[in-house]
Design an enzyme around this catalytic site. Sequence first.
Site, PDB file in Angstrom:
ATOM      1  N   TYR A 185      -2.501  -0.651  10.497  1.00  0.00           N
ATOM      2  CA  TYR A 185      -2.370  -0.949   9.060  1.00  0.00           C
ATOM      3  C   TYR A 185      -1.084  -0.321   8.526  1.00  0.00           C
ATOM      4  O   TYR A 185      -0.280  -0.982   7.868  1.00  0.00           O
ATOM      5  CB  TYR A 185      -3.592  -0.381   8.348  1.00  0.00           C
ATOM      6  CG  TYR A 185      -3.657  -0.609   6.851  1.00  0.00           C
ATOM      7  CD1 TYR A 185      -4.033  -1.843   6.342  1.00  0.00           C
ATOM      8  CD2 TYR A 185      -3.390   0.423   5.952  1.00  0.00           C
ATOM      9  CE1 TYR A 185      -4.131  -2.055   4.969  1.00  0.00           C
ATOM     10  CE2 TYR A 185      -3.484   0.222   4.590  1.00  0.00           C
ATOM     11  CZ  TYR A 185      -3.858  -1.017   4.095  1.00  0.00           C
ATOM     12  OH  TYR A 185      -3.949  -1.219   2.737  1.00  0.00           O
ATOM     13  N   SER A 239       0.861  -1.194   0.000  1.00  0.00           N
ATOM     14  CA  SER A 239       0.000   0.000   0.000  1.00  0.00           C
ATOM     15  C   SER A 239       0.888   1.231   0.000  1.00  0.00           C
ATOM     16  O   SER A 239       2.031   1.175   0.500  1.00  0.00           O
ATOM     17  CB  SER A 239      -0.863   0.023   1.267  1.00  0.00           C
ATOM     18  OG  SER A 239      -1.550   1.250   1.394  1.00  0.00           O
TER      19      SER A 239
HETATM   20  N1  NAD Z   1      -8.555  -0.989  -1.524  1.00  0.00           N
HETATM   21  C1  NAD Z   1      -7.606  -0.097  -1.310  1.00  0.00           C
HETATM   22  O1  NAD Z   1      -7.847   1.127  -1.301  1.00  0.00           O
HETATM   23  C2  NAD Z   1      -6.183  -0.554  -1.119  1.00  0.00           C
HETATM   24  C3  NAD Z   1      -5.163   0.414  -1.212  1.00  0.00           C
HETATM   25  C4  NAD Z   1      -3.849   0.015  -1.024  1.00  0.00           C
HETATM   26  C5  NAD Z   1      -3.548  -1.305  -0.778  1.00  0.00           C
HETATM   27  N2  NAD Z   1      -4.559  -2.224  -0.691  1.00  0.00           N
HETATM   28  C6  NAD Z   1      -4.175  -3.620  -0.411  1.00  0.00           C
HETATM   29  O2  NAD Z   1      -4.617  -4.448  -1.446  1.00  0.00           O
HETATM   30  C7  NAD Z   1      -4.797  -5.782  -0.948  1.00  0.00           C
HETATM   31  C8  NAD Z   1      -6.153  -6.309  -1.403  1.00  0.00           C
HETATM   32  O3  NAD Z   1      -7.162  -5.541  -0.751  1.00  0.00           O
HETATM   33  P1  NAD Z   1      -8.571  -5.204  -1.406  1.00  0.00           P
HETATM   34  O4  NAD Z   1      -8.700  -3.738  -1.427  1.00  0.00           O
HETATM   35  O5  NAD Z   1      -8.780  -5.970  -2.649  1.00  0.00           O
HETATM   36  O6  NAD Z   1      -9.505  -5.716  -0.224  1.00  0.00           O
HETATM   37  P2  NAD Z   1     -10.719  -6.761  -0.187  1.00  0.00           P
HETATM   38  O7  NAD Z   1     -11.206  -6.686   1.209  1.00  0.00           O
HETATM   39  O8  NAD Z   1     -11.655  -6.521  -1.309  1.00  0.00           O
HETATM   40  O9  NAD Z   1     -10.001  -8.159  -0.448  1.00  0.00           O
HETATM   41  C9  NAD Z   1      -9.163  -8.742   0.502  1.00  0.00           C
HETATM   42  C10 NAD Z   1      -9.233 -10.247   0.322  1.00  0.00           C
HETATM   43  O10 NAD Z   1      -8.358 -10.850   1.276  1.00  0.00           O
HETATM   44  C11 NAD Z   1      -9.038 -11.957   1.853  1.00  0.00           C
HETATM   45  N3  NAD Z   1      -8.464 -12.238   3.175  1.00  0.00           N
HETATM   46  C12 NAD Z   1      -8.512 -11.469   4.288  1.00  0.00           C
HETATM   47  N4  NAD Z   1      -7.891 -12.097   5.310  1.00  0.00           N
HETATM   48  C13 NAD Z   1      -7.427 -13.269   4.820  1.00  0.00           C
HETATM   49  C14 NAD Z   1      -6.692 -14.339   5.379  1.00  0.00           C
HETATM   50  N5  NAD Z   1      -6.332 -14.347   6.660  1.00  0.00           N
HETATM   51  N6  NAD Z   1      -6.371 -15.388   4.568  1.00  0.00           N
HETATM   52  C15 NAD Z   1      -6.751 -15.414   3.271  1.00  0.00           C
HETATM   53  N7  NAD Z   1      -7.460 -14.422   2.690  1.00  0.00           N
HETATM   54  C16 NAD Z   1      -7.792 -13.364   3.456  1.00  0.00           C
HETATM   55  C17 NAD Z   1     -10.494 -11.517   1.925  1.00  0.00           C
HETATM   56  O11 NAD Z   1     -11.378 -12.617   2.084  1.00  0.00           O
HETATM   57  C18 NAD Z   1     -10.636 -10.818   0.581  1.00  0.00           C
HETATM   58  O12 NAD Z   1     -10.975 -11.720  -0.443  1.00  0.00           O
HETATM   59  C19 NAD Z   1      -4.639  -5.688   0.569  1.00  0.00           C
HETATM   60  O13 NAD Z   1      -3.354  -6.124   0.953  1.00  0.00           O
HETATM   61  C20 NAD Z   1      -4.798  -4.195   0.844  1.00  0.00           C
HETATM   62  O14 NAD Z   1      -4.142  -3.786   2.022  1.00  0.00           O
HETATM   63  C21 NAD Z   1      -5.859  -1.891  -0.868  1.00  0.00           C
END
Ligand code: NAD
Length: 273
Positions: A152, A139
């Site tokens: 986070y 991130s």
């Molecule tokens: N959405 C944003 O704005 C954003 C920005 C920067 C970084 N990110 C990062 O991107 C990545 C994906 O996030 P996203 O936005 O798609 O979120 P999301 O919540 O849509 O997806 C996250 C996925 O991870 C799975 N998950 C959570 N805990 C788990 C575990 N213990 N074991 C296996 N699976 C697990 C969830 O079931 C879900 O399918 C994350 O690492 C997040 O920190 C997201």
Amino acid sequence: MELNNCVALVTGGAHGIGRALCRALHMEGVRLAVADLDIECAEKVASEVNGLAVRLDVSQQQEIIAAVEHVEAELGPIDIFISNAGVAFGDGPDGAASAPDEHWQACLDINLMAHVYAARAMIPLMKGRGGGCLVNVVSAAGLLTQVGEAAYTASKHAAVGFAESLAITHGGDGIHVCLVCPQAVATRMIGVDEDSEVEDGSIGFGGNDVDGILSTEYVADCILAGIQEERFLVLPHPQVSTYFQRKADDHDRWISGMRRFRRRIKGQTNELQ
Ligand SMILES: NC(=O)c1ccc[n+]([C@@H]2O[C@H](COP(=O)([O-])OP(=O)(O)OC[C@H]3O[C@@H](n4cnc5c(N)ncnc54)[C@H](O)[C@@H]3O)[C@@H](O)[C@H]2O)c1
């Protein structure tokens, strides 16, 4: 790296960025393992991309080892392991240190230790085969700071440090490490319906989308380009590079600016502590 016919395992593949990555990799001829805690949705994505659904809790080292063994037995050697699963809970009522221990622990286990477990499982295998690719979806919070998200932010900073160590130590083994640092992306993590149509760069989804929210499809395309071009740092929001430079140039000034930014967005939403 040539993607066609590769095998990739995507953690957190059932939703959001992981789901978009599975779809984009499938279009490039990659054979996929869709790994997630949410096995029902992982199965839906797997059936869409002709892949293998795997129930996996990335915070458990033994489950990562077992998933790697299972996927390699079913699909063949894993060329690309994408550590994408992540969690965020927000600060507690009294600010940066006040989130409960279980939220801190979950951030450290899922946002950081899962990357360590994946590397432990994959590096010996990849070294033995002459190389491979580890993608760590982290991130912009790992380079800068996400307001209202101390646990986070700390876990993502640690994940940046770990990805740097991996790349420095194992680059010579033919292992490409790709660190992905987006700002706001249209997923459930920031309260956006992952099936909604989002125009890249639009704002109005919350205080941290100041540079515009990006669609999961756009971010997945940036990550694919990073894998193909074997780049270390992928910044879907290019502004992050400038902020990172400003922070390095004058850290005190950067903290003052972030305080002003926090006051500004706190005025826009009551959710931030
Ligand atoms: N959405 C944003 O704005 C954003 C920005 C920067 C970084 N990110 C990062 O991107 C990545 C994906 O996030 P996203 O936005 O798609 O979120 P999301 O919540 O849509 O997806 C996250 C996925 O991870 C799975 N998950 C959570 N805990 C788990 C575990 N213990 N074991 C296996 N699976 C697990 C969830 O079931 C879900 O399918 C994350 O690492 C997040 O920190 C997201």
